[in-house]
Design a protein around this motif. Structure first.
Motif, mmCIF file in Angstrom:
data_model
loop_
_atom_site.group_PDB
_atom_site.id
_atom_site.type_symbol
_atom_site.label_atom_id
_atom_site.label_comp_id
_atom_site.label_asym_id
_atom_site.label_seq_id
_atom_site.Cartn_x
_atom_site.Cartn_y
_atom_site.Cartn_z
ATOM 1 N N CYS A 66 30.978 26.283 14.596
ATOM 2 C CA CYS A 66 29.837 26.893 15.281
ATOM 3 C C CYS A 66 29.999 26.683 16.782
ATOM 4 C CB CYS A 66 28.540 26.259 14.786
ATOM 5 S SG CYS A 66 27.088 27.272 15.059
ATOM 6 N N ARG A 67 29.975 27.780 17.537
ATOM 7 C CA ARG A 67 30.061 27.729 18.992
ATOM 8 C C ARG A 67 28.681 28.020 19.583
ATOM 9 N NH1 ARG A 67 35.394 25.846 19.272
ATOM 10 N NH2 ARG A 67 36.824 27.308 18.295
ATOM 11 N N THR A 68 28.510 27.670 20.847
ATOM 12 C CA THR A 68 27.275 27.954 21.578
ATOM 13 C C THR A 68 27.584 28.964 22.661
ATOM 14 O OG1 THR A 68 26.473 25.708 21.167
ATOM 15 C CG2 THR A 68 25.373 26.977 22.888
ATOM 16 N N VAL A 69 26.896 30.103 22.621
ATOM 17 C CA VAL A 69 27.104 31.187 23.578
ATOM 18 C C VAL A 69 25.980 31.146 24.599
ATOM 19 C CG1 VAL A 69 27.441 33.672 23.877
ATOM 20 C CG2 VAL A 69 28.144 32.565 21.750
ATOM 21 N N ILE A 70 26.351 31.119 25.873
ATOM 22 C CA ILE A 70 25.391 31.125 26.970
ATOM 23 C C ILE A 70 25.641 32.373 27.792
ATOM 24 C CG2 ILE A 70 24.560 29.893 29.011
ATOM 25 C CD1 ILE A 70 25.471 27.319 27.675
ATOM 26 N N SER A 71 24.628 33.236 27.891
ATOM 27 C CA SER A 71 24.779 34.542 28.526
ATOM 28 C C SER A 71 23.750 34.709 29.623
ATOM 29 C CB SER A 71 24.638 35.670 27.493
ATOM 30 O OG SER A 71 25.450 35.450 26.368
ATOM 31 N N ASN A 72 23.997 35.733 30.435
ATOM 32 C CA ASN A 72 23.042 36.154 31.443
ATOM 33 C C ASN A 72 22.041 37.087 30.780
ATOM 34 O OD1 ASN A 72 21.638 37.276 33.624
ATOM 35 N ND2 ASN A 72 23.445 37.333 34.932
ATOM 36 N N GLY A 73 20.766 36.722 30.788
ATOM 37 C CA GLY A 73 19.763 37.517 30.107
ATOM 38 C C GLY A 73 19.454 38.838 30.761
ATOM 39 N N LEU A 74 19.954 39.077 31.977
ATOM 40 C CA LEU A 74 19.658 40.317 32.677
ATOM 41 C C LEU A 74 20.743 41.367 32.496
ATOM 42 C CD1 LEU A 74 18.219 38.881 36.017
ATOM 43 C CD2 LEU A 74 16.974 39.705 34.023
ATOM 44 N N ASN A 75 22.011 40.961 32.513
ATOM 45 C CA ASN A 75 23.098 41.943 32.401
ATOM 46 C C ASN A 75 24.037 41.657 31.238
ATOM 47 O OD1 ASN A 75 24.489 39.703 33.296
ATOM 48 N ND2 ASN A 75 25.001 40.550 35.289
ATOM 49 N N ALA A 76 23.700 40.720 30.355
ATOM 50 C CA ALA A 76 24.466 40.418 29.139
ATOM 51 C C ALA A 76 25.862 39.881 29.425
ATOM 52 C CB ALA A 76 24.565 41.658 28.240
ATOM 53 N N GLN A 77 26.114 39.356 30.606
ATOM 54 C CA GLN A 77 27.406 38.766 30.920
ATOM 55 C C GLN A 77 27.489 37.355 30.324
ATOM 56 O OE1 GLN A 77 30.339 39.664 32.615
ATOM 57 N NE2 GLN A 77 30.985 37.664 31.872
ATOM 58 N N VAL A 78 28.572 37.076 29.593
ATOM 59 C CA VAL A 78 28.781 35.740 29.034
ATOM 60 C C VAL A 78 29.083 34.775 30.171
ATOM 61 C CG1 VAL A 78 30.176 34.338 27.480
ATOM 62 C CG2 VAL A 78 29.582 36.677 26.848
ATOM 63 N N VAL A 79 28.299 33.723 30.282
ATOM 64 C CA VAL A 79 28.473 32.731 31.327
ATOM 65 C C VAL A 79 29.365 31.589 30.851
ATOM 66 C CG1 VAL A 79 27.274 31.117 32.854
ATOM 67 C CG2 VAL A 79 26.240 33.315 32.314
ATOM 68 N N GLU A 80 29.181 31.147 29.615
ATOM 69 C CA GLU A 80 29.960 30.029 29.085
ATOM 70 C C GLU A 80 29.975 30.102 27.571
ATOM 71 O OE1 GLU A 80 32.499 27.472 28.975
ATOM 72 O OE2 GLU A 80 31.652 27.443 30.998
ATOM 73 N N LEU A 81 31.058 29.640 26.985
ATOM 74 C CA LEU A 81 31.193 29.513 25.540
ATOM 75 C C LEU A 81 31.556 28.073 25.241
ATOM 76 C CD1 LEU A 81 31.209 30.999 22.783
ATOM 77 C CD2 LEU A 81 33.665 31.296 23.073
ATOM 78 N N ILE A 86 34.446 35.787 28.330
ATOM 79 C CA ILE A 86 33.860 35.867 29.666
ATOM 80 C C ILE A 86 34.421 37.037 30.454
ATOM 81 C CG2 ILE A 86 33.674 34.681 31.887
ATOM 82 C CD1 ILE A 86 33.546 32.048 30.387
ATOM 83 N N PHE A 87 35.758 37.194 30.440
ATOM 84 C CA PHE A 87 36.395 38.149 31.337
ATOM 85 C C PHE A 87 36.661 39.509 30.708
ATOM 86 C CE2 PHE A 87 37.893 33.941 32.882
ATOM 87 C CZ PHE A 87 37.209 33.961 34.080
ATOM 88 N N SER A 88 36.473 39.670 29.400
ATOM 89 C CA SER A 88 36.772 40.965 28.791
ATOM 90 C C SER A 88 35.816 42.051 29.258
ATOM 91 C CB SER A 88 36.716 40.846 27.257
ATOM 92 O OG SER A 88 35.421 40.450 26.834
ATOM 93 N N ASN A 89 34.578 41.680 29.575
ATOM 94 C CA ASN A 89 33.610 42.680 30.027
ATOM 95 C C ASN A 89 33.088 42.380 31.422
ATOM 96 O OD1 ASN A 89 32.146 40.413 29.381
ATOM 97 N ND2 ASN A 89 30.437 41.526 28.470
#
Length: 402
Positions: A65-80, A304-307
């Motif tokens: 199980c991983r923890t995904v942390i994203s930007n709630g405004l533009n859906a950019q992944v900040v950290e995994l 993070i960098f794919s999108n």
């Protein structure tokens, strides 16, 4: 890539490893205003922790199980994060740079996430419970009532209309009036299900409110209007809402924003939910499936960098040919619009100049001691500099020393 280029696979891995090392040293996603936190269960056969567990328990699947942390405004992944342990999440929240930018944190209804966020940030940030998970609790009651119907024929009809029973009534009438009439005929033969269905519709209408005060009033009216049978059916939902009362009604924290456009008045909803984090889970699963269970390091980089929109966040100065970072703040957007209007008269584009070359642009000045790398115009990421910002573990005096 090794098959396409003819380069040995070990060389490709070594090049990718060096690139990731440079990215970790020189690049950092800006800390967003709205932080979305969610977990994801992924196959990860290359993870050493999973391999050790599998050695002792061969019957278990190689998942973690991983923890995904994203930007709630533009859906950019900040950290995994590599796991779902609360110690890992707490250390990340304490060490994240620019933590003062975080104003809202959206999560699913997980007590451990809320406990860690409150312990790290206290009352400085607003925790928002995802509306989809609240609605899911309500729909579970409808499903249990549908399955408990004693008449076999009515239960079969209800099973065929399970999706229609979980849909909103007004949307069902608009998209499929025939199915809506079938639901009406079904509810006539199932009075208990009809009571639960009507209570479900009344509760979901709460999310059509324009403010938190209106939503709280509607919830109080819904709660007082329940019969004894309905209260018994929704007892777990009521207990859950009472435990998450502030977080659920914080959904209306941002509320509506009204903007005048000439003679028209435009109203746009700016409420936040955890939908962007849930949507990213599917993309990360697809990335992990293509790579046949990436290791955490490469999966984190690809997530993070794919999108990542390099052209939107960075630019190459037309004068000095150096990369500069755009500042997406409201003040700089107004400045950019004014510079763009001036540029139409002066016949130049301010978006292609950094601040050192054009003070009217939105670029951030580049430190003089930062080395220039020749492949910055091709990569766009490896030579991007980031200034150190304050975190809970790094105090301002330590930032000055860095």
């Amino acid at each position: 890539m090794a098959r396409q280029t003819g380069v040995p696979e070990a060389t490709v891995r070594r090049i990718a490893d060096r690139l990731l090392t440079k990215l970790d040293q020189n690049f950092r996603i800006d800390t967003p205003k709205v932080l979305a936190i969610d977990e994801i269960h992924l196959a990860s056969g290359k993870d050493p922790k999973v391999a050790s567990v599998r050695a002792h328990f061969p019957e278990r699947k190689s998942k973690i199980c991983r923890t995904v942390i994203s930007n709630g405004l533009n859906a950019q992944v900040v950290e995994l994060l590599p796991d779902r342990r609360m110690q890992t999440l707490r250390y990340y929240l304490e060490s994240v740079e620019g933590y003062r930018n975080i104003k809202y944190v959206t999560i699913d209804m997980a007590d451990d996430f809320r406990r860690v966020i409150k312990k790290v940030f206290g009352e400085r940030v607003t925790v928002i419970a995802d509306r989809w998970h609240v609605a899911q609790k309500i729909l579970e009651v409808v499903t249990d009532c549908r399955r408990s119907i004693e008449d076999d024929k009515v239960r079969v009809r209800a099973r065929d209309l399970s999706l229609a029973l979980n849909s909103r009534r007004k949307r069902l009438e608009f998209k499929s009036p025939k199915v809506a009439r079938k639901v009406d005929f079904l509810l006539q033969d199932a009075p208990d299900l009809k009571q639960i269905y009507e209570a479900k519709e009344q509760f979901l209408d709460i999310y059509d409110s324009n403010s938190a005060s209106q939503a709280k009033k509607r919830y109080a009216d819904w709660l007082s209007g329940l019969s004894l049978k309905q209260k018994h059916a929704f007892r777990n939902v009521i207990a859950k809402i009472s435990n998450w009362y502030e977080e659920i009604f914080a959904y209306w924290e941002l509320g509506f924003r009204t903007k005048k456009n000439g003679s028209q008045v435009l109203t746009k909803w700016h409420g936040q939910s955890n939908a962007v984090a849930e949507a990213k889970n599917r993309q990360i699963r697809h990335i992990n499936r293509i790579g046949r269970s990436y290791s955490h390091r490469f999966l984190r980089a690809r997530a993070i960098f794919s999108n990542y929109d390099v052209a939107h966040n960075f630019g190459i100065c037309a004068n000095c040919r150096l990369a500069f970072k755009r500042v997406p703040s409201a003040r700089n957007r107004k400045r950019e619009e004014a510079a763009w209007a001036r540029g139409q008269r002066d016949d130049f584009n301010p978006q292609t100049y950094c601040r050192e070359c054009d003070p009217a642009s939105t670029g951030v000045t580049r430190p003089g001691d930062k080395p220039v790398q020749s492949f910055v115009t091709r990569c766009g990421l490896a030579d991007i500099w980031t200034e150190k910002e304050e975190s809970l573990l790094i105090r301002p005096k330590q930032v000055a020393l860095l």
